[in-house]
Design an enzyme around this catalytic site. Structure first.
Site, PDB file in Angstrom:
ATOM      1  CB  ALA A 113      -0.897   0.011   1.231  1.00 38.43           C
ATOM      2  CE  LYS A 114       5.331   5.019  -0.270  1.00 41.61           C
ATOM      3  NZ  LYS A 114       6.537   4.219   0.050  1.00 41.61           N
ATOM      4  N   GLY A 115       0.390   5.793   0.852  1.00 39.47           N
ATOM      5  CA  GLY A 115      -0.516   6.912   1.062  1.00 39.47           C
ATOM      6  C   GLY A 115       0.209   8.214   0.836  1.00 39.47           C
TER       7      GLY A 115
END
Ligand code: NAD
Length: 424
Positions: A113-115
């Site tokens: 994931a990444k934000g």
């Protein structure tokens, strides 16, 4: 396999394109079928939120935040949060996919994931950053969770930001939930060994590769581009293993000493000089980019992406490149590297020591227990070494470079798991 489009000819490649080009090559070689290819190509979930935040002058400013979960096939998703003006959903999607392969290659039970939030953290007060982080956490409360999605720091975020995130999430949950985020301060459940973990993994990758290539570390020369967290730890630990670090560089320039740079002294100089090597007298100053083309055994690019390109790859003289940075080599340079017989320990393998110790932080939080530094180092060294061996064997089996082998290992792991779990 007709469904994979050939890579276009480009004069510029961003890290995502570089990653997808390699993913496609690996998928072809291993004969990945179209259904699974399509599952792995697109993110599982992407969320964009508007975050109204009261600024110090009383005005309300609305920020845009994203979280992309590329895959949760192997387990809860893991990946950093970036605060930067250049944040956009496409970049976040790319970085999320990257995390999937990195976790899979070192065999830790996480998806990717990444934000990110589009903001300029250097021009915001501490209070504004705290309110922004709490607003983001509250908006993402349904996404985050120790069994769902576990953020970590990335560009522009720090352990303090992670502490606010943990606190806000805990308030909403009604109980302290340390395992919702990694990269926390030590007193809040951070792990010993996290600071040096990525550089340490780079060192292990380099040592294992040298062993396989029959290069004696005591006779090996090393050049390290980037003297920040990853580069300086890698240099220090390689020097401790007997290597001669003949050159290091940072934004201020490159520094060369044929007899070897005293790394502890160089780190002390940098720390007393606002984090910069500017004016360092223990070595001769050379052209910034010349560090990449020195005649050394090992080159460690540990600064930024896209530094080894079609323009300089022909001049590279190292026998081994260990990628501390993410995406330091553009895909178009791969062919020349392979023709020249240079071995590359690729980013998704070589710099995975950081996410490995983040995983240990999560494990310790869930155990309610703290490991000492020796235990953290011993276990992460073993994971890095086993991952390297797996990738090396895969390279021999498929007769491909280590980079493609790393993608094959990762895609195999995720696609086999997917086949057992199934879709709808
Ligand atoms: P950092 O900010 O601590 O250090 C970066 C260093 O690179 C600094 O010394 C800077 O001066 C130097 N630098 C920047 N541009 C340069 C240039 N053009 N030429 C020479 N030097 C230059 O960052 P870091 O945490 O060490 O990360 C470095 C790389 O490693 C990044 O690509 C990052 O994504 C990757 N990475 C970091 C971690 C981690 O745990 N820190 C984990 C995985 C990957």
């Amino acid at each position: 396999m007709g469904f994979i489009e050939p890579a276009p000819i480009r004069d510029h490649a961003n890290p995502f394109e570089s990653m997808m080009d390699r993913f496609n090559v690996a998928a072809e070689i291993m004969g990945l079928d179209e259904e699974v290819y399509n599952v792995l190509k697109s993110p599982a979930k992407q969320v964009t939120v508007s975050l109204p935040v009261t600024m110090d002058n009383g005005s309300i400013k609305v920020f845009e935040g994203h979280r992309v979960i590329h895959s949760n096939i192997l387990g809860p998703s893991k990946g950093g949060i970036r605060y930067d003006m250049a944040v956009n959903i496409d970049e976040v999607k790319a970085l999320a996919a990257w995390m999937t392969w990195k976790c899979a290659v070192v065999d830790i039970p996480y998806g990717g994931a990444k934000g990110g939030i589009k903001c300029d953290p250097r021009n915001m007060s501490r209070g504004e950053l705290e309110r922004l982080t709490r607003a983001y956490t509250s908006a993402m409360a349904e996404i985050f969770g120790p069994d769902r999605d576990i953020p970590a720091p990335d560009m522009g975020t720090s352990q303090e930001v992670m502490a606010w995130l943990m606190d806000e999430y805990s308030k909403l949950a009604g109980t302290t939930v340390q395992a919702v985020v990694t990269g926390k301060p030590l007193v809040l459940g951070g792990s010993l060994g996290r600071t040096e973990a990525t550089g340490r993994g780079v060192m292990i990758s380099a040592i294992v590769a040298m062993e396989k290539m029959k290069i004696n570390p005591y006779h090996a020369t090393v050049a390290v581009q980037g003297f920040g967290n990853v580069g300086s730890w890698a240099a220090k630990l390689l020097a401790e293993r007997g290597c001669t670090i003949v050159a290091v560089s940072d934004l201020s320039g490159a520094y060369y000493n044929e007899k070897g740079i005293n790394i502890d002294e160089a780190i002390a100089y940098r720390d007393g000089n606002n984090g910069s090597m500017d004016g360092y007298k223990g070595a001769e100053k050379i052209g910034s980019d010349d560090i990449l083309t020195l005649e050394v055994d090992v080159l460690v690019p540990a600064a930024k992406e896209d530094v080894i390109t079609t323009a300089n790859v022909n001049d590279i003289r190292a026998k081994l490149i260990v990628e501390g940075a993410n995406g330091p080599t553009v895909a178009d340079a791969d062919q020349v590297i392979n023709e020249k017989g240079i071995t590359v320990a690729p980013d998704i393998l070589a710099n995975a020591g950081g996410v490995t110790v983040s995983y240990f932080e999560w494990v310790q939080n869930r155990l309610g227990y703290k490991w000492n530094r020796e235990r953290v180092n011993r276990r992460s060294d073993r994971i890095m070494k086993e991952a390297f061996d797996r990738v090396w064997e895969t390279a021999q089996t498929y007769k491909v470079p280590l980079r493609i082998a790393a993608y094959i290992v990762a895609i195999k792991k995720v696609s086999e798991t997917y086949r057992y779990r199934g879709g709808f």
